[in-house]
Write a protein that holds these residues in place. Sequence first.
Motif, PDB file in Angstrom:
ATOM      1  N   LEU A  65       0.832  -1.200   0.000  1.00 27.23           N
ATOM      2  CA  LEU A  65       0.000   0.000   0.000  1.00 27.23           C
ATOM      3  C   LEU A  65       0.873   1.259   0.000  1.00 27.23           C
ATOM      4  N   ILE A  66       1.936   1.231   0.786  1.00 26.20           N
ATOM      5  CA  ILE A  66       2.884   2.354   0.808  1.00 26.20           C
ATOM      6  C   ILE A  66       3.506   2.534  -0.572  1.00 26.20           C
ATOM      7  N   TYR A  67       3.895   1.430  -1.199  1.00 25.78           N
ATOM      8  CA  TYR A  67       4.501   1.488  -2.532  1.00 25.78           C
ATOM      9  C   TYR A  67       3.527   2.100  -3.540  1.00 25.78           C
ATOM     10  N   PHE A  68       2.269   1.698  -3.460  1.00 29.01           N
ATOM     11  CA  PHE A  68       1.259   2.215  -4.393  1.00 29.01           C
ATOM     12  C   PHE A  68       1.136   3.729  -4.281  1.00 29.01           C
ATOM     13  N   PHE A  69       1.039   4.238  -3.058  1.00 27.06           N
ATOM     14  CA  PHE A  69       0.844   5.678  -2.891  1.00 27.06           C
ATOM     15  C   PHE A  69       2.114   6.476  -3.170  1.00 27.06           C
ATOM     16  N   LYS A  70       3.257   5.850  -3.029  1.00 23.39           N
ATOM     17  CA  LYS A  70       4.497   6.558  -3.323  1.00 23.39           C
ATOM     18  C   LYS A  70       4.845   6.538  -4.808  1.00 23.39           C
ATOM     19  N   ASN A  71       4.404   5.495  -5.526  1.00 18.01           N
ATOM     20  CA  ASN A  71       4.844   5.324  -6.914  1.00 18.01           C
ATOM     21  C   ASN A  71       3.738   5.441  -7.968  1.00 18.01           C
ATOM     22  N   ASN A  72       2.490   5.186  -7.590  1.00 16.63           N
ATOM     23  CA  ASN A  72       1.398   5.250  -8.558  1.00 16.63           C
ATOM     24  C   ASN A  72       0.478   6.453  -8.340  1.00 16.63           C
ATOM     25  N   TYR A  73       0.204   6.724  -7.085  1.00 19.31           N
ATOM     26  CA  TYR A  73      -0.660   7.853  -6.739  1.00 19.31           C
ATOM     27  C   TYR A  73       0.004   9.181  -7.080  1.00 19.31           C
ATOM     28  N   LYS A  74      -0.797  10.111  -7.588  1.00 22.59           N
ATOM     29  CA  LYS A  74      -0.323  11.470  -7.865  1.00 22.59           C
ATOM     30  C   LYS A  74      -1.316  12.457  -7.245  1.00 22.59           C
TER      31      LYS A  74
END
Length: 214
Positions: A65-74
């Motif tokens: 989840l951390i990876y998603f928000f750091k790398n996919n979320y804008k």
Amino acid sequence: MKTRVVNSRVIWFIHHFIRSLWSNYIFGLFFFLYYFFKTVFSRKTREIYKNNISLYNKILNVDELIYFFKNNYKYSYDLGRGAIDHDNSKYEFFYKFGDCDDMALFSNKKLRKMSKNENITNISRVCIMGKWLKNWHYDTLYAHKESFNLFNYGNIKTASSVDNTFDNLNGTFRDKQPYFWGDTIYYCRCRPILEWICPFLLITTLVALLVIVI
């Protein structure tokens, strides 16, 4: 630095009654319909939506989840550079993502879904008010691995107590924007059911008073 829960109930009232009125019943409904039909009729929008929601649905643990928000979320402002603030529906979020309240909303949902397997407790979306009434931030508060955490876009703020997590977050904001937070910040836990019921009760009360006066 002091942290108080609910400043004379003002922040609780503003979030559950005032903000929820336009976020759920006015702007929320409009943007839900707009992005729903955009997803249905626009191939490009539909592809972006499907790709992002697929990545989100595959998340199985906190690290992912951390990876998603750091790398996919804008980070994306609501219309009018945040002036028309509302909680994004999944159709809007997975097409263009959103701002802090949307980050908090969807990180909260995923943390709740994985809570049993990841031993996560005390999960809640929180609204935080700084020195001035306009200084608001939304985040997800949760307990994990014997510590309290604020999700903060995947930049986790961890401490041994709830108050200390807010101290850590406050320090981050103060470094970037010295005018943003005062020595005391206020927060309340968001209650999703009340976010729908309270505005309805407010409207009903106002209509009843209007009928009585007339």
